[in-house]
Motif scaffolding. Structure first.
Motif, PDB file in Angstrom:
ATOM      1  N   THR A   1      -2.351   1.113   9.868  1.00  0.00           N
ATOM      2  CA  THR A   1      -3.795   1.240   9.677  1.00  0.00           C
ATOM      3  C   THR A   1      -4.496   0.135  10.474  1.00  0.00           C
TER       4      THR A   1
ATOM      5  N   PHE B   1      -0.648   5.721   5.462  1.00  0.00           N
ATOM      6  CA  PHE B   1      -0.283   5.758   6.878  1.00  0.00           C
ATOM      7  C   PHE B   1       0.733   4.659   7.190  1.00  0.00           C
TER       8      PHE B   1
ATOM      9  N   CYS C   1      -3.970   5.410  11.360  1.00  0.00           N
ATOM     10  CA  CYS C   1      -5.363   5.653  10.976  1.00  0.00           C
ATOM     11  C   CYS C   1      -6.239   4.519  11.497  1.00  0.00           C
TER      12      CYS C   1
ATOM     13  N   GLN D   1      -5.628   9.560  13.447  1.00  0.00           N
ATOM     14  CA  GLN D   1      -6.552   9.819  12.354  1.00  0.00           C
ATOM     15  C   GLN D   1      -7.648   8.744  12.341  1.00  0.00           C
TER      16      GLN D   1
ATOM     17  N   VAL E   1     -11.263  12.112   6.932  1.00  0.00           N
ATOM     18  CA  VAL E   1     -10.373  11.878   8.066  1.00  0.00           C
ATOM     19  C   VAL E   1     -10.633  12.906   9.162  1.00  0.00           C
TER      20      VAL E   1
END
Length: 753
Positions: A431, A428, A351, A397, A388
């Motif tokens: 990140t 996740f 992400c 993402q 997201v």
């Protein structure tokens, strides 16, 4: 604009109490270069928290790095300073120093005790009378004697006095541009000191004991080489000034305006390992995410190198990396997006969170649609799954900023902001949080402290060293460690060691590629050596020329012992030949030749004969003898005197006759017979009336002959014009005042050359 770096996640409260070293890092399965980078990261991860980084001023390592990186500039500046100093020394008129020694004695004492006491007393008096040398009682008469157009203070600057320890000796040194005059002035000052001592010392009738005498025991000789400028001293001072200026310049530039452009600078300034150097790429505006758009490019390889190093850092399963920079324009957001894309390409759930709530860029960079984002999650208006967005072929993402708040720092620093970021990170595997620059706001420090450090993106050629130091200071104050750095926009040579060969296959071959590896330092060293050799040879040549050069027309007489009332061997001997004005007719004993000799410190030999000229002889009516020869016929008599100086003055008695042939013959004979003598030829002197045309032609012929034979022509002019009161009643021969005026004019003209 690309760069990569990353960081692992540990609980924020354990930053200072439980460093990452407590969690082992297994790098055994990595290739050697990557294992080395990961190990360096583990060692340097908490360098800032432990106080090893740099905060404000330059440290020793930075100074050494700067000197090592700019050594050629420092060397060239030192050589430039030396060259300028040599030029200054070369254009300066040389000065000569002559010294005379005066001995102070007590002239009484019958017993051994009296003599010992007198010796001690004479040493004390030598120091006392040394102070008298520069006083008006000594220098005033000397200035008047030589007709010097200087003040007493100017004369003092040229006189130096020394008294050797435990002696009764006074050494007088006089400096002048003319070596002959320097010697003459030194002797004159010494003689005047002797006279002053005699007048200042009490007599026997006034004080018990004997009077003191100061005697000249060694007269000054004519110096044969200048005392200044000292070429080696100028060269050394120029070198030191050049080096100091170069180093000062580099320090100022480094602290104020220098920009970071190498990985060595980054490591020295941050105290953290450089994960990778991401090269400049003109295609970045069209393809910002190199990992997906240009997978075989150097940028993509550098990003993968960062990803690999970060992936094996110690930490929890869910890794969080906070990406920041010092100023805007360093490629921070592009680098964060590339790192996120690289992790996603490995199949890890990744992400990318945009936490730059003031100047968001990811929406345009990734061509996404705006909508709710991080700020909306923090204030509770949206859930994470509502914000997201998926991007790219690997399902990266992305959470954008959302609504831009007016209080970004307070929002991110609040407990709700921290909870929101932790909630995102827990969903996740990796990140990546894109934060604002450190010098602008405090957001990056706030988030970095929460996630155990930051990844610094350093834009090569974009950020100044002072700005990077300011960022390091901000992190140090907040107790936020640097987990790694990425040198973005790096020069190609700095990034090439990290590239695979196939990434470079379309690159055009340059001349630099054909040269052996490491050729640049060799070229720099050769340039420095050549420049140093050239400057050294110039200095040696100037020093050698100064030492071997002999002042024009000056012989090298030997110093004499105690002088008498007559000229000492050290006093230059000058022979004057000419007409009645040289003989001093009508001056009542005053002659300009005697006054000039006194002013120049010469011993006079006067061969002047009335009525004579270059082609004109005389008899009893003119010179008092049955026959007086021409100047040309006087040449043998002049040579027989073996003088150091010859002065020729005349021509008015030749009338309209041409003197060109006779003048050439005379000057050639004197130059041949007296090769070391200094020969002065004066322009013809005249009366109170204006110069006649015939005499102008005679003067021109004499000047041409002097130049042709290499003797010095002195243009005196007609200094007595318009002053009949300076002549006798015949209006042909000057009186005593007239000869004094002539002497002053001639002395000034000789000194001017």
């Amino acid at each position: 604009m690309d760069a990569e770096t990353a960081t692992s996640r540990t609980p924020a409260l354990q930053v200072s109490s439980a460093p990452a070293a407590t969690v082992p890092c297994d790098t055994s399965g990595l290739p050697p270069p990557l294992a080395h980078s990961a190990a360096r990261l583990a060692r340097s991860r908490y360098s800032w928290a432990l106080g090893s980084g740099k905060g404000g001023l330059m440290g020793t390592q930075e100074v050494l790095r700067m000197l090592r990186g700019r050594w050629l500039l420092i060397v060239l500046m030192g050589l430039l300073g030396t060259s300028i100093a040599l030029v200054i020394a070369a254009v300066q008129a040389p000065k000569y120093t002559a010294s005379a020694d005066v001995f102070v004695t007590v002239t009484s004492g019958q017993s051994t005790g009296d003599l010992a006491q007198g010796s001690t007393f004479s040493q004390d008096q030598a120091r006392n009378f040394a102070a008298v040398v520069t006083k008006e009682v000594v220098l005033g008469p000397v200035i008047k004697q030589f007709g010097l157009d200087i003040t007493l203070d100017d004369m003092r600057k040229n006189v130096d006095v020394e008294v050797p320890l435990n002696t009764s000796l006074i050494t007088i040194k006089v400096t002048d541009k003319d070596p002959v005059q320097a010697a003459a002035l030194a002797n004159a000052v010494a003689k005047q000191l002797s006279s002053a001592v005699a007048s200042l010392t009490p007599t026997v009738d006034q004080v018990k004991g004997a009077p003191i005498r100061a005697e000249l025991i060694e007269a000054a000789g004519v110096p044969n080489k200048p005392s200044s400028p000292i070429i080696p001293l100028y060269a050394v001072l120029g070198l030191l000034v050049g080096l100091v200026l170069a180093i000062a310049y580099l320090v100022v530039v480094e602290l104020v305006v220098a920009r970071v452009d190498s990985s060595e600078q980054v490591e020295a300034l941050t105290g953290s390992v450089v994960l990778a150097s991401v090269p400049r790429d003109r295609r970045v505006s069209r393809h910002p995410i190199a990992v997906t758009a240009l997978p075989l490019s150097l940028r993509a390889e550098a990003i993968r190198h960062v990803r690999t190093a970060l992936k094996f850092l110690p930490g929890e399963a869910n890794q969080t990396f906070v990406v920041t920079s010092s100023v805007s324009g360093e490629g921070k957001s592009t680098t964060a997006a590339n790192i996120a894309a690289a992790f996603a390409a490995e199949g890890m759930s990744t992400c990318l969170v945009e936490a730059d709530l003031r100047r968001p860029r990811l929406e345009g960079l990734l061509d996404l649609t705006g909508g709710p984002g991080l700020s909306d999650i923090v204030v509770g208006q949206c859930q994470i799954e509502d914000t997201v967005q998926s991007w790219g072929p690997d399902d990266l993402q992305v959470i954008l900023v959302g609504t831009i708040p007016p209080n970004a720092s307070e929002l991110l620093g609040s407990s709700r902001g921290q909870d929101a970021l932790r909630a995102i990170a827990s969903r996740f595997d990796v990140t990546i949080i894109d934060t604002p620059p450190l010098t602008a706001v405090t957001d990056a420090a706030i988030i970095g402290r929460q996630f155990d450090g930051v990844i610094m993106v350093v834009g090569g050629g974009k950020v100044r060293t002072s700005e990077l130091r300011q960022s390091m200071g901000a992190l140090a104050v907040a107790d936020v460690p640097i987990r790694g750095t990425v040198l973005n926009l790096a020069k190609e040579d700095a990034s090439r060691p990290y590239a695979y060969a196939y990434s470079d296959r379309n690159r055009q071959t340059r001349l630099a590629d054909l040269l052996p590896q490491g050729w640049r330092p060799v070229i720099k060293a050769l340039a420095a050596i050549v420049a140093a050799v050239a400057v050294t040879m110039t200095a040696v040549a100037l020093t050698s020329a100064q030492e071997t050069a002999k002042p024009s027309g000056v012989s090298t007489p030997q110093s004499s012992a105690v002088p008498s009332t007559s000229a000492t061997p050290a006093t230059p001997k000058a022979v004057f030949i000419g007409d009645s004005l040289v003989a001093g007719t009508g001056g009542s004993g005053t002659k300009w030749t005697s006054l000039v000799s006194s002013g120049m410190g010469w011993s006079e030999v006067n061969l002047g004969r009335g009525g004579t000229g270059y082609v004109t002889s005389s008899d009893a009516n003119g010179c008092g003898l049955s026959y007086c020869p021409t100047f040309v016929e006087m040449a043998d008599a002049v040579i027989a005197e073996k003088p150091d100086i010859v002065v020729i003055s005349g021509g008015e008695n030749d009338g309209t006759n041409s003197v060109s042939t006779a003048a050439n013959s005379l000057f050639a004979s004197l130059k041949k017979g007296l090769p070391n003598a200094q020969i002065y030829v004066l322009s013809p002197l005249w009366r109170a009336t204006a110069y006649p045309d015939a005499l102008k032609q005679t003067s021109a012929d004499i000047k041409a002959a002097a130049q042709a034979n290499g003797v010095r022509y002195i243009a005196v002019g007609n200094p007595l014009e318009g002053h009949p009161e300076w002549f006798n009643t015949d209006q042909t021969h000057p009186n005593a005042d007239g000869y004094k005026k002539l002497a002053a004019a001639i002395l000034s003209a000789i000194k001017k050359g």
